[in-house]
Design a protein around this motif. Sequence first.
Motif, PDB file in Angstrom:
ATOM      1  N   ALA A  94       0.854  -1.291  -0.226  1.00 40.99           N
ATOM      2  CA  ALA A  94       0.118   0.026   0.024  1.00 40.99           C
ATOM      3  C   ALA A  94       0.975   1.264   0.047  1.00 40.99           C
ATOM      4  N   ASP A 129      -0.454   1.507   7.147  1.00 40.96           N
ATOM      5  CA  ASP A 129      -1.310   0.451   6.276  1.00 40.96           C
ATOM      6  C   ASP A 129      -2.082  -0.203   7.525  1.00 40.96           C
ATOM      7  N   SER A 152      -6.260  -0.377   7.853  1.00 38.90           N
ATOM      8  CA  SER A 152      -7.005  -1.687   7.708  1.00 38.90           C
ATOM      9  C   SER A 152      -7.907  -2.149   8.990  1.00 38.90           C
ATOM     10  N   ALA A 159     -10.738   0.172   9.269  1.00 39.43           N
ATOM     11  CA  ALA A 159     -11.838  -0.461   8.019  1.00 39.43           C
ATOM     12  C   ALA A 159     -12.582  -1.418   8.613  1.00 39.43           C
ATOM     13  N   PRO A 171     -11.004  -3.916   3.108  1.00 39.94           N
ATOM     14  CA  PRO A 171     -10.358  -3.010   2.169  1.00 39.94           C
ATOM     15  C   PRO A 171      -9.356  -3.868   1.083  1.00 39.94           C
ATOM     16  N   SER A 198      -7.488  -2.533  -1.400  1.00 39.04           N
ATOM     17  CA  SER A 198      -6.294  -1.614  -1.594  1.00 39.04           C
ATOM     18  C   SER A 198      -6.324  -0.365  -1.133  1.00 39.04           C
ATOM     19  N   HIS A 199      -5.629   0.508  -0.822  1.00 38.42           N
ATOM     20  CA  HIS A 199      -5.645   1.943  -0.665  1.00 38.42           C
ATOM     21  C   HIS A 199      -4.404   2.688  -1.163  1.00 38.42           C
ATOM     22  N   THR A 200      -4.748   3.752  -1.326  1.00 43.81           N
ATOM     23  CA  THR A 200      -3.479   4.755  -1.677  1.00 43.81           C
ATOM     24  C   THR A 200      -4.073   6.018  -0.853  1.00 43.81           C
ATOM     25  N   VAL A 201      -3.004   6.424   0.017  1.00 48.63           N
ATOM     26  CA  VAL A 201      -3.260   7.725   0.549  1.00 48.63           C
ATOM     27  C   VAL A 201      -2.431   8.804  -0.227  1.00 48.63           C
TER      28      VAL A 201
END
Length: 152
Positions: A96, A117, A121, A124, A131, A133-136
Amino acid sequence: MRKSELNRFLDQAQAMCDERGVRLTAQRREVLGIIHAAGQPIGAYEILERMRQGGRKPAPPTVYRALEFLLQEHLIHKLETLHAYVACSHPDHPHASQFLICSQCGEVDELESAGLDGTLSDLARTRGFRPQSHTVEVSGTCAECAQGKSAG
Ligand SMILES: [Zn+2]
Ligand SMILES: [Zn+2]
């Protein structure tokens, strides 16, 4: 950016794809090279433009398919807020990502925090959310711009 540095980066990507049994075709390699050489987030249209400067006329779907592949192989990341792509700083493992995006010069710094990360998670999960995937993306001013130096 020196040519040898770009070639080294592309050869590394090639080796990674070989290891995974996927094909880094000439077109995918070219798209990856353009993104890496840009040194800044670059949009799909800009990529297409640069390919055309090479004298060829790639169709937009070809570029999008190449981008899909590169995203899937974690060789690049997509910055949703900018609708642009950046080359991954550490493509050897899935991760991530967190990005610091300078709104003045456009410089993007990729961070990788397993702690952040995990926190995201966990948060969430407390909402029953799974989740994928995630991008901050953090926008602001980079150290150089903060010092008042113009990037040109
Ligand atoms: Zn990355
Ligand atoms: Zn900046």
